[in-house]
Motif scaffolding. Structure first.
Motif, short mmCIF file in Angstrom:
data_model
loop_
_atom_site.label_atom_id
_atom_site.label_comp_id
_atom_site.label_asym_id
_atom_site.label_seq_id
_atom_site.Cartn_x
_atom_site.Cartn_y
_atom_site.Cartn_z
N UNK A 8 -34.71 50.21 22.39
CA UNK A 8 -35.79 50.10 23.38
C UNK A 8 -35.71 51.21 24.43
N UNK A 9 -35.15 52.35 24.06
CA UNK A 9 -35.01 53.45 25.02
C UNK A 9 -36.20 54.40 24.96
N UNK A 10 -36.40 55.10 26.10
CA UNK A 10 -37.51 56.03 26.27
C UNK A 10 -36.95 57.31 26.88
N UNK A 11 -37.46 58.46 26.43
CA UNK A 11 -37.08 59.75 27.03
C UNK A 11 -38.26 60.20 27.89
N UNK A 38 -43.06 60.35 36.00
CA UNK A 38 -42.62 61.13 34.85
C UNK A 38 -43.61 60.98 33.70
N UNK A 39 -43.43 61.84 32.72
CA UNK A 39 -44.23 61.77 31.50
C UNK A 39 -43.31 61.37 30.36
N UNK A 40 -43.77 60.45 29.51
CA UNK A 40 -42.99 60.00 28.36
C UNK A 40 -43.06 61.08 27.29
N UNK A 41 -41.89 61.53 26.81
CA UNK A 41 -41.85 62.56 25.77
C UNK A 41 -41.35 62.03 24.43
N UNK A 42 -40.70 60.86 24.41
CA UNK A 42 -40.26 60.24 23.16
C UNK A 42 -40.03 58.75 23.40
N UNK A 43 -40.31 57.96 22.38
CA UNK A 43 -40.18 56.50 22.48
C UNK A 43 -39.37 56.00 21.29
N UNK A 83 -33.07 59.48 30.01
CA UNK A 83 -33.15 58.46 28.96
C UNK A 83 -32.90 57.12 29.62
N UNK A 84 -33.85 56.19 29.46
CA UNK A 84 -33.71 54.87 30.08
C UNK A 84 -34.35 53.81 29.20
N UNK A 85 -34.06 52.58 29.52
CA UNK A 85 -34.64 51.46 28.77
C UNK A 85 -36.08 51.24 29.22
N UNK A 86 -36.87 50.71 28.32
CA UNK A 86 -38.26 50.42 28.64
C UNK A 86 -38.36 49.49 29.85
N UNK A 87 -37.40 48.59 30.04
CA UNK A 87 -37.40 47.66 31.17
C UNK A 87 -37.30 48.38 32.52
N UNK A 88 -36.75 49.60 32.54
CA UNK A 88 -36.61 50.35 33.79
C UNK A 88 -37.91 51.06 34.20
N UNK A 89 -38.90 51.05 33.33
CA UNK A 89 -40.20 51.61 33.66
C UNK A 89 -40.95 50.55 34.48
#
Length: 94
Positions: A8-11, A38-43, A83-89
């Motif tokens: 569930x990580x996002x870059x 920020x802009x999401x560059x990878x999911x 790099x962070x978890x989706x929950x941190x968004x």
């Protein structure tokens, strides 16, 4: 891009900080805060985390707000990413 997050990580890549306040005051480099936009560059693919299914709600290109001290900062091919978890968004900017 060659970074593929797992689970569930996002870059994300930070957006540039404002150089001038709304009232027109120019900020020197040292006094600028790092932006939390920020802009999401990878999911990542999602999947199961701690026995619960996680569905990824973000997509590449989304502009987001994230927690100030969340994630891990990395430098890849001369560019800084987080790099962070989706929950941190916290939110998606529309």
């Amino acid at each position: 891009m060659n970074i593929r997050p797992l689970g569930d990580r996002v870059v994300i890549k930070r957006l540039e900080a404002e150089e001038m306040t709304k009232s027109g005051i120019v900020l020197p480099g040292a006094s600028k805060e790092k932006p939390q936009e920020a802009e999401v560059v990878a999911v990542g693919p999602g999947g199961f985390v701690d026995g619960k299914e996680v569905k990824m709600e973000l997509k590449v290109g989304d502009k987001v707000l994230f927690s100030k001290y969340s994630g891990s900062e990395i430098k890849f091919e001369g560019t800084e990413y987080i790099i962070l978890r989706q929950d941190d968004i916290l939110a998606v900017i529309e």
